[in-house]
Design an enzyme around this catalytic site. Structure first.
Site, mmCIF file in Angstrom:
data_model
loop_
_atom_site.group_PDB
_atom_site.id
_atom_site.type_symbol
_atom_site.label_atom_id
_atom_site.label_comp_id
_atom_site.label_asym_id
_atom_site.label_seq_id
_atom_site.Cartn_x
_atom_site.Cartn_y
_atom_site.Cartn_z
ATOM 1 N N ALA A 143 55.504 -68.047 -48.656
ATOM 2 C CA ALA A 143 54.345 -67.814 -49.527
ATOM 3 C C ALA A 143 54.674 -66.732 -50.529
ATOM 4 C CB ALA A 143 53.122 -67.404 -48.703
ATOM 5 N N GLU A 144 54.220 -66.917 -51.777
ATOM 6 C CA GLU A 144 54.557 -65.971 -52.849
ATOM 7 C C GLU A 144 53.996 -64.578 -52.607
ATOM 8 O OE1 GLU A 144 53.326 -69.656 -55.352
ATOM 9 O OE2 GLU A 144 53.339 -69.154 -53.215
ATOM 10 N N ASN A 145 52.955 -64.459 -51.776
ATOM 11 C CA ASN A 145 52.404 -63.130 -51.523
ATOM 12 C C ASN A 145 53.176 -62.357 -50.467
ATOM 13 O OD1 ASN A 145 51.302 -65.123 -49.746
ATOM 14 N ND2 ASN A 145 49.773 -63.667 -49.047
#
Length: 219
Positions: free
Chosen positions: A49-51
Site C-alpha cells: 500500500a502506498e501509505n
C-alpha cells in the site's frame, strides 16, 4: 451501471490467476481489493500500500478493524505474518525502483496500444491521481479491472483515450465482464471470453481494434 457482486468476484478471481507466490503486489480500490480472497490460504504474496504497508491480509470483519491500520484508500485492512510498515516515501521508492511485480488498477479508458486514463472523472472533483502514475509506469505488470462500457454505454476500450492519460503504453492486461485482453506489440488480443457473451457482442461494445486468440478460452 456497476457490476454485480458475482461478476466483480469473477474478475477478481481471474486477476488472481496472474499472481504468483513471492510477488509484491499493489491493489487499487474497488474490484482489485477483492483479489486476495481468491489466493490460496497459505500464499506468500505480499500486498503493498502506498501509505506504507507491505503484507496486507484480507479485509477484517465488522467489529474486528484496527483503527490504526488502513490502506491507501482509507479502508480498514489486516496484516499477515511478516508484514512491515514504513513511511510513504519508502513506499513510493519501492514503486519507482520497479520493486512492485504486479499492480491491479481500475480504469476509465484503455487504448488499443495500452495507454491508461484512470484519474480524472468527468464532471467530478478529484484530489489527484495518487500513486496511479508511478504504479502504471513502474510496475512490472499492469492489470486493469473495469466495466467494458461506461454508465452511458460508451466503450471504455478505445482506439485513442480522450481523457487525460495516467501513463502511456503501460497496460499489459485488461479484464472486463466480457473477457480478458492482453496488450501485445500488435495491439489488443482477446484471450478469454466470459459466458454468456459472444465475440460479436465484444466487437459491438469495443471501439478499439483487437484480434481473437487462436487459443481463445470460453469461461
Amino acid at each position: 451501471m456497476g457490476l454485480g457482486e458475482d461478476i466483480r468476484k469473477k474478475l477478481a478471481k481471474r486477476a488472481a490467476e496472474e499472481i504468483k507466490n513471492g510477488m509484491l503486489v499493489n491493489l487499487g480500490i474497488g474490484i482489485p481489493s477483492l483479489v486476495p480472497d481468491f489466493l490460496p490460504e497459505n500464499h506468500t504474496v505480499m500486498f503493498h500500500a502506498e501509505n506504507g504497508i507491505a503484507g496486507m491480509g484480507q479485509t477484517p470483519k465488522n467489529g474486528e478493524e484496527d483503527p490504526h491500520l488502513c490502506n491507501a484508500g482509507g479502508f480498514p485492512v489486516s496484516v499477515r505474518n511478516g508484514a512491515s510498515y514504513f513511511d510513504s516515501t519508502v513506499a513510493f521508492g519501492m514503486i519507482r525502483r520497479g520493486k512492485v511485480d504486479v499492480t491491479v488498477l481500475g480504469a476509465l479508458q484503455v487504448s488499443e496500444n495500452g495507454d491508461l486514463a484512470n484519474w480524472i472523472v468527468p464532471g467530478k472533483k478529484v484530489p489527484g491521481m495518487g500513486g496511479a502514475m508511478e504504479l502504471a509506469s513502474k510496475a512490472k505488470k499492469v492489470i486493469v479491472l473495469m466495466n467494458h462500457t461506461d454508465k452511458w454505454g460508451a466503450p471504455k476500450l478505445v482506439e485513442t483515450c480522450t481523457l487525460p492519460l495516467t501513463s502511456k503504453r503501460c497496460v499489459h492486461m485488461v479484464i472486463t465482464e466480457m473477457g480478458v485482453f492482453s496488450v501485445s506489440e500488435a495491439g489488443l488480443v482477446l484471450s478469454d471470453l466470459f459466458r454468456p457473451f459472444s465475440v460479436s457482442d465484444v466487437v459491438q461494445k469495443t471501439s478499439a481494434k483487437f484480434t481473437v486468440s487462436s487459443k481463445l478460452k470460453i469461461i
